[in-house]
Design a protein around this motif. Sequence first.
Motif, mmCIF file in Angstrom:
data_model
loop_
_atom_site.group_PDB
_atom_site.id
_atom_site.type_symbol
_atom_site.label_atom_id
_atom_site.label_comp_id
_atom_site.label_asym_id
_atom_site.label_seq_id
_atom_site.Cartn_x
_atom_site.Cartn_y
_atom_site.Cartn_z
ATOM 1 N N GLU A 8 -21.683 -22.277 -46.386
ATOM 2 C CA GLU A 8 -20.196 -22.463 -46.274
ATOM 3 C C GLU A 8 -19.782 -21.109 -45.436
ATOM 4 O O GLU A 8 -19.934 -20.089 -45.674
ATOM 5 C CB GLU A 8 -19.619 -22.535 -47.497
ATOM 6 N N ALA A 10 -16.609 -20.164 -44.789
ATOM 7 C CA ALA A 10 -15.270 -19.691 -45.152
ATOM 8 C C ALA A 10 -15.745 -18.740 -46.589
ATOM 9 O O ALA A 10 -15.944 -19.266 -47.437
ATOM 10 C CB ALA A 10 -14.352 -20.461 -45.535
ATOM 11 N N LEU A 12 -13.770 -17.483 -49.061
ATOM 12 C CA LEU A 12 -12.904 -17.605 -49.935
ATOM 13 C C LEU A 12 -13.509 -19.063 -50.783
ATOM 14 O O LEU A 12 -13.967 -19.047 -51.894
ATOM 15 C CB LEU A 12 -11.757 -17.860 -49.966
ATOM 16 N N THR A 13 -13.962 -20.144 -50.052
ATOM 17 C CA THR A 13 -14.658 -21.426 -50.417
ATOM 18 C C THR A 13 -16.026 -20.933 -50.973
ATOM 19 O O THR A 13 -16.510 -21.643 -51.770
ATOM 20 C CB THR A 13 -14.508 -22.179 -49.212
ATOM 21 N N GLY A 16 -15.966 -19.317 -54.077
ATOM 22 C CA GLY A 16 -15.378 -20.451 -55.224
ATOM 23 C C GLY A 16 -16.577 -21.491 -55.537
ATOM 24 O O GLY A 16 -16.874 -21.413 -56.905
ATOM 25 N N ILE A 17 -17.279 -21.949 -54.550
ATOM 26 C CA ILE A 17 -18.426 -22.835 -54.903
ATOM 27 C C ILE A 17 -19.614 -22.101 -55.498
ATOM 28 O O ILE A 17 -20.128 -22.618 -56.784
ATOM 29 C CB ILE A 17 -19.276 -23.356 -53.611
ATOM 30 N N ARG A 55 -18.806 -27.954 -40.790
ATOM 31 C CA ARG A 55 -18.519 -27.377 -39.779
ATOM 32 C C ARG A 55 -18.829 -25.877 -40.211
ATOM 33 O O ARG A 55 -18.229 -25.301 -40.978
ATOM 34 C CB ARG A 55 -16.831 -27.363 -39.614
ATOM 35 N N PHE A 60 -18.784 -24.478 -34.527
ATOM 36 C CA PHE A 60 -17.599 -25.025 -35.439
ATOM 37 C C PHE A 60 -17.589 -26.454 -35.389
ATOM 38 O O PHE A 60 -16.120 -27.059 -35.353
ATOM 39 C CB PHE A 60 -16.401 -24.388 -35.613
ATOM 40 N N GLN A 85 -14.655 -31.143 -44.745
ATOM 41 C CA GLN A 85 -13.390 -31.162 -44.934
ATOM 42 C C GLN A 85 -12.610 -32.363 -44.659
ATOM 43 O O GLN A 85 -11.456 -32.699 -45.179
ATOM 44 C CB GLN A 85 -12.895 -29.955 -43.758
ATOM 45 N N LYS A 111 -14.491 -32.194 -49.329
ATOM 46 C CA LYS A 111 -14.503 -30.720 -49.984
ATOM 47 C C LYS A 111 -13.239 -30.619 -51.236
ATOM 48 O O LYS A 111 -13.487 -29.725 -52.211
ATOM 49 C CB LYS A 111 -14.085 -29.676 -48.836
#
Lengths: 218, 405
Positions: A8, A10, A12-13, A16-17, A55, A60, A85, A111
């Motif tokens: 992933e 990003a 932050l994500t 998180g995951i 993506r 992207f 997304q 997501k």
Amino acid sequence: MLRVVVAEDALLTREGIVGLITRFGHEVVAAVGDADELIAAVGLHRPDIVVTDVRMPPSFSDEGLQAAIRLRRSDPGLPVLVVSQYVQQTYASELLDSAEPGSAGIGYLLKDRIGDVAEFVDALERVGDGHTVVDPEVVRQLLRRRRGPLTRLTPRELEVLALMAEGRSNTAIARSMRVTEAGVAKHIGSLLTKLDVWPDEDDHRRVRAVLAFLNGSG
Amino acid sequence: MPVRTALDALTLRPAGFLRSSWPWRSALYLAGSLLLALPSIGVTVLMMLTGSKVPVFAAAIPAALAAGVCGPLIARFERWRLWLVDTQRLDPPPRRGLRGHLREQVTWWEICYALFSAAVLCWMDVVVVFCMTWFPVTFLLTAVLEPAYGTAETLLTMAAGAALLAAAPYPITAWAGARAAMTRVILGPHDSERLVEVTRSRARLVDAHEVERRRIERDLHDGAQQRLAALNLQLGLARHDLPEGSTLEAPLRKAHDLAKEALQELRELIQGIHPKVLTDRGLAAAVADVAGRSPVPVDVGIDLPGRLPEPIELAAYYVVVEALNNVAKHSAAERAAVTTTVAGDRIILRVKDDGVGGADPAGGTGLIGLADRVAAVEGTMALFSPVGGPTVLQVEFEGAPVRAR
């Protein structure tokens, strides 16, 4: 416990995951930010399952999806869960088409579902177990194009069909619809007859058949 | 009436006109033609002096040919010297390189005009100026030039000379004005060119708009969407870890639901700003996705041998989105269909529904905006919607090359 590779871009994500998967007792052996690193990490760690975004860099567009399909081609036994997304039937179909019957589990989820933590981890475990998991939104869109034999289904049967397409077992369908398992089996028998799809004992193949039907009828 | 050109000046009162600079400017304007005429005059004179038997007009041919090659340069000169007799500037159209010049129709006009100007007009200019000055001057100088004339004859001729001199500004100004008007008509922008220019600038505008939309989509995807996704996850974890029966359960659930709704709305917004699947997978896939989200069942029959050029693909996509929106909102249709037909180098896109019909393009700005978008890529749009239905929206893109990717 599953050994997981997460891809992933990003940060932050991704964090998180990783936190979520670890929180539920699984191990994240690698967390990467692009498709090339993903393929390298899978080669290195031989994980039990891959979770990847669609993506990713450099362009992207759909590098993550393409990487997932490539990984599956070289190792049909590797379960893959793709998170996106957006709900894109095209992506979902490409991913599901890449899976040979009888191969490892595969999943396509929006997501947003990671927010429903327990359900997300449940989906992850089901894919790890060899099941097919399809986002309810994808199924809803496929059903919306209904025509032909689908118009002959009762609302109740449509509901069952949607849950089947998401990859739920009879037990899960019965629980979610608050009916008995025998009732679910009756619905399934009748709807499959109406659709001219032959019932199959194997959950996995059943989902494929239903999805193929929905895809083809649209 | 304000005087803008030499022709306008002719309408002034004689005293005002004669005192103004217009006659002088006109004479100077016409005298400028000597520069153009010189090459052909030179050749002619040379031939006459050497006693060549070649007819005079044949001598002008090489000069005229050279003028043809120098067409754009001569045209530049013609446009520039217009300032003498015309207060409104005439700028040359922007062109770049030989190819740019050859592609523009105006270049060919310039060459024709240069030929005509060098072969005919400049001679007339010179002749007009010459006659209008030579005769009055020689008449006035009769006393000196023709001493043999009688007094009465001399006085009469001189009077005629004075009258001619006073009148000369009129033909000079009239001819200069007419010549300038001709130059403006031939070398000025033609209607079709103006249209091409408008189409191009509109296409540029649409392109710039699209680049901007893409940037916004990227920014939203990388920024707000990621943060909301992280928030959604954190709230989910917090709810999961909450001890049973906690008073926080209800407010947390509310917050989580709000975060999910925000994500959903943001996703739809981003999707509307720039359709990712269109750039990645092309029109058929993007339309299948739009059709999947439509509340009215839609049959998709898009069969293209490859990808369309990007601007056309985008225009076609937005047509489908808007049309299906309208179907859902106004048509009360039970089914709709999106199909494409390829006929030679034309792509025909049709959106059909079995609804109530009576769609009116004037009713909303959606269809008009679409027509503009389609026109910017030189396509045409037609709407058939009799009351009672069915409604067919048909868009045709001309000369759309289909390239495989």
